[in-house]
Design a protein around this motif. Structure first.
Motif, short mmCIF file in Angstrom:
data_model
loop_
_atom_site.label_atom_id
_atom_site.label_comp_id
_atom_site.label_asym_id
_atom_site.label_seq_id
_atom_site.Cartn_x
_atom_site.Cartn_y
_atom_site.Cartn_z
N PRO A 5 -31.25 -11.72 34.74
CA PRO A 5 -30.54 -12.91 35.01
C PRO A 5 -30.02 -12.99 36.40
CG PRO A 5 -30.06 -11.90 32.69
CD PRO A 5 -30.74 -11.02 33.60
N PRO A 6 -30.28 -13.96 37.27
CA PRO A 6 -29.59 -14.13 38.42
C PRO A 6 -28.18 -14.69 38.28
CG PRO A 6 -31.17 -15.84 38.01
CD PRO A 6 -31.23 -15.14 36.69
N ILE A 7 -27.49 -14.41 39.47
CA ILE A 7 -26.03 -15.22 39.56
C ILE A 7 -26.42 -16.59 39.74
CG2 ILE A 7 -24.17 -15.39 41.10
CD1 ILE A 7 -24.37 -12.40 41.50
N LEU A 8 -25.75 -17.50 38.85
CA LEU A 8 -25.78 -18.93 38.68
C LEU A 8 -24.22 -19.55 39.14
CD1 LEU A 8 -28.01 -19.76 35.77
CD2 LEU A 8 -28.68 -19.34 38.26
N ILE A 9 -24.04 -20.30 39.87
CA ILE A 9 -22.83 -20.90 40.31
C ILE A 9 -22.56 -22.03 39.45
CG2 ILE A 9 -21.24 -21.78 42.08
CD1 ILE A 9 -22.18 -18.79 42.46
N VAL A 10 -21.28 -21.97 38.76
CA VAL A 10 -21.26 -23.31 37.68
C VAL A 10 -20.33 -24.32 38.53
CG1 VAL A 10 -20.18 -24.01 35.61
CG2 VAL A 10 -21.81 -21.88 35.30
N ASP A 11 -19.21 -23.52 38.99
CA ASP A 11 -18.14 -24.64 39.69
C ASP A 11 -17.40 -23.52 40.60
OD1 ASP A 11 -15.95 -23.59 38.21
OD2 ASP A 11 -16.41 -25.01 36.93
N GLU A 12 -16.27 -24.19 41.27
CA GLU A 12 -15.70 -23.14 42.41
C GLU A 12 -15.19 -21.90 41.65
OE1 GLU A 12 -13.01 -26.82 41.81
OE2 GLU A 12 -15.17 -26.31 41.81
N SER A 13 -14.76 -22.06 40.37
CA SER A 13 -14.00 -20.79 39.78
C SER A 13 -15.27 -20.05 38.57
CB SER A 13 -12.69 -21.26 39.07
OG SER A 13 -12.83 -22.17 38.14
N THR A 14 -16.04 -20.68 38.63
CA THR A 14 -17.00 -20.11 37.38
C THR A 14 -18.34 -19.70 37.69
OG1 THR A 14 -15.77 -21.61 35.88
CG2 THR A 14 -17.87 -20.73 34.85
N ARG A 15 -18.74 -18.56 37.66
CA ARG A 15 -20.11 -18.21 37.81
C ARG A 15 -20.52 -17.34 36.84
NH1 ARG A 15 -21.05 -12.99 41.67
NH2 ARG A 15 -19.91 -11.71 40.29
N LEU A 16 -22.14 -17.52 36.70
CA LEU A 16 -22.87 -16.61 35.42
C LEU A 16 -23.55 -15.30 36.19
CD1 LEU A 16 -24.41 -19.56 33.75
CD2 LEU A 16 -22.12 -18.67 33.43
N ARG A 17 -23.39 -14.29 35.64
CA ARG A 17 -23.82 -13.03 36.12
C ARG A 17 -24.39 -12.18 35.03
NH1 ARG A 17 -20.71 -8.98 34.45
NH2 ARG A 17 -18.48 -8.86 35.01
N ARG A 18 -25.00 -11.07 35.33
CA ARG A 18 -25.56 -10.13 34.15
C ARG A 18 -24.56 -9.37 33.61
NH1 ARG A 18 -28.59 -4.84 35.60
NH2 ARG A 18 -27.49 -4.51 33.76
N TRP A 19 -24.57 -9.19 32.24
CA TRP A 19 -23.53 -8.27 31.74
C TRP A 19 -23.85 -7.03 32.10
CZ3 TRP A 19 -19.14 -9.36 29.19
CH2 TRP A 19 -19.06 -10.79 28.53
N ARG A 20 -22.66 -6.16 32.62
CA ARG A 20 -22.78 -4.76 33.07
C ARG A 20 -22.38 -3.75 32.02
NH1 ARG A 20 -19.59 -6.66 37.64
NH2 ARG A 20 -21.09 -8.00 38.81
N LEU A 21 -22.33 -2.41 31.97
CA LEU A 21 -22.35 -1.40 31.04
C LEU A 21 -20.66 -1.38 31.17
CD1 LEU A 21 -25.12 1.22 31.11
CD2 LEU A 21 -24.66 -0.43 29.08
N GLU A 22 -19.94 -1.40 32.27
CA GLU A 22 -18.82 -1.15 32.66
C GLU A 22 -17.87 -2.37 32.05
OE1 GLU A 22 -21.15 -1.05 34.99
OE2 GLU A 22 -20.46 -2.00 36.88
N ASP A 23 -18.44 -3.42 31.43
CA ASP A 23 -17.73 -4.75 31.08
C ASP A 23 -17.16 -4.59 29.57
OD1 ASP A 23 -18.00 -6.45 33.29
OD2 ASP A 23 -20.08 -7.08 32.69
#
Ligand SMILES: CC(C)(COP(=O)(O)OP(=O)(O)OC[C@H]1O[C@@H](n2cnc3c(N)ncnc32)[C@H](O)[C@@H]1OP(=O)(O)O)[C@@H](O)C(=O)NCCC(=O)NCCS
Length: 197
Positions: A5-23
């Motif tokens: 899943p690519p990074i998607l920008i939602v608004d100035e403070s919110t973005r979507l990104r892949r989950w990572r193991l370190e999360d």
């Protein structure tokens, strides 16, 4: 060819990104920040949610991404505070279902409405989605309100279709088609934070 899943920008403070193991810790904290808020509607969070359960979800994402799994972390001001994904799809028919949750302290700001709108647009643009669906338990007003705010149509109810917390719940289905999405009126467009005056 499936892509992570690519990074998607939602608004100035919110973005979507892949989950990572370190999360793992951040995911656990987000779920537990208001566990009853999520557990009330989502079986996977009901009972005892653990750091190991968070690790298992992240490992499943890691394994699933190369095969096309779509699950994004919702990052607000750099911290993962929720999730949105595509639990079911029928790509041959252009049909995609989205599912989501948000840590309780981040609710009430329109973050999920804007996030879901971003994913719907991405599915239409990138996956040639023809229909996007949302299914919510009948009593889950906040989730149904997200679909309604975005201009989805309530199409029907699977009666007493999900067993959760000792009771059978209706499952209410919403959908929007790509042409309806393009033509939806401005009142069904998500407002920017602050109301977009
Ligand atoms: C479903 C869920 C994500 C909805 O969260 P939410 O915060 O209500 O949804 P939004 O982020 O779109 O915010 C909408 C709220 O913010 C308000 N808001 C403030 N600014 C806004 C803006 N710019 N745009 C839209 N809404 C805004 C809305 O009025 C609404 O408030 P209300 O509930 O008092 O009417 C959340 O309740 C949740 O995680 N629930 C538990 C998990 C779950 O049920 N998931 C869905 C399973 S089907």
């Amino acid at each position: 060819m499936p892509t992570v899943p690519p990074i998607l920008i939602v608004d100035e403070s919110t973005r979507l990104r892949r989950w990572r193991l370190e999360d793992a810790q951040a995911l656990y904290d987000a779920v537990m920040s208001g566990q009853e808020h999520i557990a009330r509607w989502m079986s996977w969070a009901d009972g005892t949610y653990t750091l190991d359960a968070a690790r298992e979800f992240l490992a499943a994402c890691d394994r699933g991404y190369p095969t096309g799994q779509l699950d994004w972390a919702i990052e607000v001001d750099g911290a993962p505070v929720g999730s949105i994904g595509v639990p079911r799809s029928e790509p041959a028919h252009g049909e995609y279902e989205i599912g989501y949750w948000l840590a309780e302290p981040y609710t009430g700001r329109g973050i999920m409405t804007r996030t879901a709108a971003t994913v719907v647009q991405w599915l239409i643009d990138t996956k040639q989605a023809h229909r996007v669906q949302i299914a919510a338990l009948g009593g889950n007003r906040p989730s149904r309100a997200v679909a309604e705010r975005l201009g989805f149509t309530e199409e029907g109810t699977f009666r007493r279709a999900r067993y959760h917390r000792g009771t059978w719940h209706d499952l209410v289905w919403y959908a929007i088609t790509s042409d309806e999405w393009a033509a939806r009126p401005s009142f069904a467009r998500p407002l920017p934070p602050g109301g977009g005056a």
